[in-house]
Design a protein around this motif. Sequence first.
Motif, short mmCIF file in Angstrom:
data_model
loop_
_atom_site.label_atom_id
_atom_site.label_comp_id
_atom_site.label_asym_id
_atom_site.label_seq_id
_atom_site.Cartn_x
_atom_site.Cartn_y
_atom_site.Cartn_z
N GLU A 75 38.12 48.92 34.56
CA GLU A 75 39.32 48.10 34.36
C GLU A 75 39.23 46.83 35.17
O GLU A 75 38.64 46.81 36.26
N LEU A 76 39.83 45.79 34.63
CA LEU A 76 40.06 44.54 35.35
C LEU A 76 41.57 44.35 35.40
O LEU A 76 42.22 44.35 34.35
N ASN A 77 42.11 44.23 36.59
CA ASN A 77 43.53 44.02 36.79
C ASN A 77 43.76 42.63 37.35
O ASN A 77 43.06 42.21 38.28
N VAL A 78 44.73 41.94 36.79
CA VAL A 78 45.09 40.62 37.30
C VAL A 78 46.59 40.63 37.57
O VAL A 78 47.40 40.89 36.66
N ASN A 79 46.96 40.37 38.82
CA ASN A 79 48.37 40.30 39.21
C ASN A 79 48.85 38.85 39.23
O ASN A 79 48.04 37.92 39.32
N ALA A 80 50.17 38.69 39.16
CA ALA A 80 50.79 37.36 39.29
C ALA A 80 50.07 36.33 38.43
O ALA A 80 49.55 35.33 38.92
N LEU A 81 50.04 36.59 37.13
CA LEU A 81 49.30 35.73 36.20
C LEU A 81 49.70 34.28 36.29
O LEU A 81 50.89 33.94 36.43
N GLU A 82 48.68 33.42 36.20
CA GLU A 82 48.88 31.98 36.18
C GLU A 82 48.39 31.44 34.84
O GLU A 82 47.57 32.08 34.16
N LEU A 83 48.87 30.24 34.49
CA LEU A 83 48.47 29.65 33.21
C LEU A 83 46.96 29.51 33.12
O LEU A 83 46.37 29.70 32.04
N ASP A 84 46.30 29.18 34.23
CA ASP A 84 44.86 28.99 34.24
C ASP A 84 44.07 30.29 34.04
O ASP A 84 42.84 30.25 33.91
N ASP A 85 44.75 31.41 34.05
CA ASP A 85 44.06 32.69 33.80
C ASP A 85 43.81 32.89 32.31
O ASP A 85 43.11 33.85 31.93
N SER A 86 44.36 32.03 31.48
CA SER A 86 44.11 32.11 30.04
C SER A 86 42.62 31.89 29.79
O SER A 86 42.07 30.84 30.16
N ALA A 87 41.97 32.88 29.19
CA ALA A 87 40.52 32.81 29.01
C ALA A 87 40.06 34.02 28.20
O ALA A 87 40.85 34.92 27.89
N LEU A 88 38.77 34.02 27.90
CA LEU A 88 38.12 35.19 27.31
C LEU A 88 37.51 35.99 28.47
O LEU A 88 36.78 35.42 29.28
N TYR A 89 37.83 37.25 28.56
CA TYR A 89 37.31 38.11 29.62
C TYR A 89 36.26 39.04 29.03
O TYR A 89 36.52 39.78 28.08
N LEU A 90 35.08 38.99 29.62
CA LEU A 90 33.94 39.73 29.12
C LEU A 90 33.47 40.75 30.15
O LEU A 90 33.43 40.46 31.34
N CYS A 91 33.13 41.93 29.68
CA CYS A 91 32.48 42.87 30.58
C CYS A 91 31.04 43.08 30.10
O CYS A 91 30.74 42.91 28.91
N ALA A 92 30.18 43.39 31.03
CA ALA A 92 28.77 43.61 30.73
C ALA A 92 28.29 44.84 31.50
O ALA A 92 28.60 44.99 32.69
N SER A 93 27.56 45.69 30.84
CA SER A 93 27.02 46.86 31.54
C SER A 93 25.50 46.81 31.55
O SER A 93 24.88 46.15 30.71
N SER A 94 24.92 47.49 32.51
CA SER A 94 23.46 47.60 32.59
C SER A 94 23.10 48.96 33.17
O SER A 94 23.93 49.59 33.83
N PRO A 95 21.87 49.40 32.91
CA PRO A 95 21.49 50.76 33.32
C PRO A 95 21.50 50.98 34.83
O PRO A 95 21.72 52.09 35.29
N ASP A 96 21.24 49.90 35.57
CA ASP A 96 21.20 50.04 37.03
C ASP A 96 21.43 48.69 37.67
O ASP A 96 21.65 47.69 36.98
N LEU A 97 21.35 48.67 38.99
CA LEU A 97 21.79 47.50 39.74
C LEU A 97 20.78 46.36 39.75
O LEU A 97 21.13 45.22 39.92
N ALA A 98 19.52 46.63 39.56
CA ALA A 98 18.49 45.62 39.76
C ALA A 98 18.59 44.49 38.74
O ALA A 98 19.01 44.69 37.60
N GLY A 99 18.18 43.31 39.18
CA GLY A 99 18.27 42.14 38.33
C GLY A 99 17.32 42.14 37.16
O GLY A 99 17.43 41.31 36.27
N SER A 100 16.39 43.07 37.11
CA SER A 100 15.43 43.10 36.02
C SER A 100 16.00 43.72 34.75
O SER A 100 15.40 43.61 33.69
N TYR A 101 17.16 44.36 34.86
CA TYR A 101 17.74 45.02 33.70
C TYR A 101 18.54 44.05 32.84
O TYR A 101 19.20 43.15 33.35
N GLU A 102 18.50 44.28 31.54
CA GLU A 102 19.26 43.46 30.61
C GLU A 102 20.74 43.81 30.71
O GLU A 102 21.11 44.96 30.95
N GLN A 103 21.56 42.78 30.53
CA GLN A 103 23.01 42.96 30.52
C GLN A 103 23.48 43.06 29.08
O GLN A 103 23.10 42.25 28.24
N TYR A 104 24.35 44.02 28.81
CA TYR A 104 24.88 44.21 27.46
C TYR A 104 26.37 43.90 27.49
O TYR A 104 27.13 44.54 28.21
#
Lengths: 114, 111
Positions: A75-104
């Motif tokens: 989950e992503l929680n945003v409190n006290a919303l501001e006008l500038d928070d208007s945007a597209l919010y994207l999540c990305a997952s990967s198999p593990d923490l290392a930078g060599s893994y692709e982000q989906y």
Amino acid sequence: ETGVTQSPTHLIKTRGQQVTLRCSSQSGHNTVSWYQQALGQGPQFIFQYYREEENGRGNFPPRFSGLQFPNYSSELNVNALELDDSALYLCASSPDLAGSYEQYFGPGTRLTVT
Amino acid sequence: KQEVTQIPAALSVPEGENLVLNCSFTDSAIYNLQWFRQDPGKGLTSLLLIQSSQREQTSGRLNASLDKSSGRSTLYIAASQPGDSATYLCAATDSWGKLQFGAGTQVVVTP
């Protein structure tokens, strides 16, 4: 088909309200990151979670917070919303923490703050 | 701090021409470089991932090169089609998997 889903697709909120966005990672992916993409810009890193712990945060205030659950959802929680928070919010997952893994990436949640 | 720049910001070509999209990054200590496609109002579709040890990756009409020493990556799209019209984003990945994106190149392919 990346297997990453987000809900809701669209959301309209009023300034000052609170919002929760949800992401379901691919099964087995223990790392999830959230990004904010304002109109006409590239996505900006909000934070990353690894095995239910926050592992890094971008230049976003504390009113942006997150959770990651053992069932590969987050989950992503945003409190006290501001006008500038208007945007597209994207999540990305990967198999593990290392930078060599692709982000989906998921399809995103479009948030409009009025 | 990593900074990623994409030039040009917008590009219009007639159908059939080859597309060349440029991406530059300031910190060569990247783990990989990803290219994405984004259609208006939609999420990101991964096109190519180049590991830091690789020089290029190819998929169909797409070819991406990576030169870490000069901080540059180039995406080539051969024989462009109207369906290639979209915004193309490059992103450099650090050791933790954090992506630093460029602002994108908006491509229009005219029939």
